[in-house]
Design a protein around this motif. Structure first.
Motif, PDB file in Angstrom:
ATOM      1  N   HIS A 174       5.500  -2.642  -8.006  1.00 14.01           N
ATOM      2  CA  HIS A 174       6.290  -1.733  -7.326  1.00 14.01           C
ATOM      3  C   HIS A 174       6.032  -1.683  -5.769  1.00 14.01           C
ATOM      4  O   HIS A 174       6.902  -2.099  -4.804  1.00 14.01           O
ATOM      5  N   GLN A 175       4.970  -1.511  -5.552  1.00 17.43           N
ATOM      6  CA  GLN A 175       4.431  -1.572  -4.197  1.00 17.43           C
ATOM      7  C   GLN A 175       4.651  -3.037  -3.402  1.00 17.43           C
ATOM      8  O   GLN A 175       4.973  -2.964  -2.368  1.00 17.43           O
ATOM      9  N   GLN A 176       4.573  -3.903  -4.194  1.00 19.82           N
ATOM     10  CA  GLN A 176       4.543  -5.386  -3.816  1.00 19.82           C
ATOM     11  C   GLN A 176       5.842  -5.532  -3.542  1.00 19.82           C
ATOM     12  O   GLN A 176       6.484  -6.086  -2.317  1.00 19.82           O
ATOM     13  N   GLY A 177       6.981  -5.056  -4.122  1.00 20.48           N
ATOM     14  CA  GLY A 177       8.259  -5.000  -3.904  1.00 20.48           C
ATOM     15  C   GLY A 177       8.775  -4.352  -2.790  1.00 20.48           C
ATOM     16  O   GLY A 177       9.588  -4.892  -1.835  1.00 20.48           O
ATOM     17  N   GLU A 179       7.131  -3.575  -0.208  1.00 19.92           N
ATOM     18  CA  GLU A 179       6.631  -4.288   0.996  1.00 19.92           C
ATOM     19  C   GLU A 179       7.253  -5.618   1.407  1.00 19.92           C
ATOM     20  O   GLU A 179       6.781  -6.408   2.318  1.00 19.92           O
ATOM     21  N   GLY A 180       8.013  -6.007   0.415  1.00 13.89           N
ATOM     22  CA  GLY A 180       8.947  -7.404   0.480  1.00 13.89           C
ATOM     23  C   GLY A 180       7.893  -8.431   0.239  1.00 13.89           C
ATOM     24  O   GLY A 180       8.100  -9.753   0.758  1.00 13.89           O
ATOM     25  N   ASN A 181       7.217  -8.311  -0.769  1.00 11.57           N
ATOM     26  CA  ASN A 181       5.842  -9.423  -1.099  1.00 11.57           C
ATOM     27  C   ASN A 181       6.364 -10.123  -2.641  1.00 11.57           C
ATOM     28  O   ASN A 181       5.657 -10.969  -3.142  1.00 11.57           O
ATOM     29  N   LEU A 182       7.479  -9.549  -3.253  1.00 15.41           N
ATOM     30  CA  LEU A 182       7.922 -10.239  -4.466  1.00 15.41           C
ATOM     31  C   LEU A 182       8.996 -11.438  -4.141  1.00 15.41           C
ATOM     32  O   LEU A 182       9.711 -11.035  -3.274  1.00 15.41           O
TER      33      LEU A 182
END
Length: 182
Positions: A174-177, A179-182
Motif C-alpha cells: 500500500h505504501q509503495q502505491g 509513493e507511486g512505486n507500483l
C-alpha cells in the motif's frame, strides 16, 4: 484432556538474504473431526491443475503429524518450480511442523487429532536463479512454518495489540502505491 482447537488461523513472514527466499505462509489449524478436517479432506479430493495439494513429508512415505496439507498460492507451471516446491520447501515445512511440536506450540497429545492447511508462497523467480541456495531456502521456510503455527495457536497478534498499533503499522505494498512505486 486438552482443550479442543476448533479453528485457529495465522500468518507469518520470514525473509531471507535475498528477496526470493522469503516465506509468507498462512495456516488454518483445527480438529480433524471439525471444519478444518472437512476442509482438508475436500482439498485433498478436489485437486486443481497448477495448484496441487500435497501433504508435508520428510521424504516420500514419511508424512508428518499433525497432517499438514500444502496448498500453493502460485500457479505451478513447470517442473523446476514443482521440484523446488515439492522438494526443498515441502521438506522445510515438514521439519517446521515437527519443530512446533517439539517446542510445545502444538500439544503433543493433539498431533493425531489436528490438521493444518498450509498456504505456501514460493517466489516464481526461484526457477531463474542459477545457484539457488537450497539450504537457505529450507531454513527460511522451516522458520516460517514454526512461526506461523506458534502465532496461530497463541492467537497472535492479539486484538489488544492490533487496536493499539493499528495506526502505526503500514502495509508495505500500500505504501509503495501511495509513493507511486507500483
Amino acid at each position: 484432556m486438552s482443550e479442543r482447537i476448533i479453528m485457529r488461523t495465522g500468518e507469518a513472514l520470514v525473509e531471507g538474504a535475498e528477496d526470493y527466499l522469503a516465506a509468507e505462509p498462512e495456516v488454518v489449524i483445527g480438529e480433524l473431526d471439525g471444519p478444518v478436517g472437512q476442509a482438508l479432506a475436500h482439498l485433498v479430493g478436489d485437486q486443481v491443475k497448477g495448484h496441487s495439494r500435497v501433504f508435508a513429508l520428510l521424504n516420500s512415505d514419511v508424512q508428518v503429524r499433525p497432517a499438514t496439507l500444502m496448498v500453493s498460492k502460485v500457479t505451478v507451471k513447470d517442473s523446476k518450480y514443482t521440484n523446488i516446491l515439492m522438494g526443498t520447501v515441502q521438506a522445510a515445512i515438514a521439519h517446521g511442523v515437527l519443530d512446533a511440536v517439539r517446542a510445545g506450540d502444538i500439544p503433543r497429545n493433539k498431533v493425531y487429532d489436528l490438521g493444518i492447511i498450509y498456504s505456501v508462497w514460493l517466489d516464481p523467480v526461484v526457477t531463474k536463479i542459477e545457484a539457488l541456495d537450497h539450504k537457505a531456502l529450507f531454513e527460511v521456510h522451516r522458520a516460517a512454518t514454526a512461526k506461523v503455527i506458534r502465532k496461530a495457536l497463541r492467537n497472535e497478534p492479539s486484538i489488544e495489540w492490533l487496536l493499539e498499533n493499528q495506526d502505526k503499522v503500514e502495509h508495505y505494498y500500500h505504501q509503495q502505491g501511495v509513493e507511486g512505486n507500483l
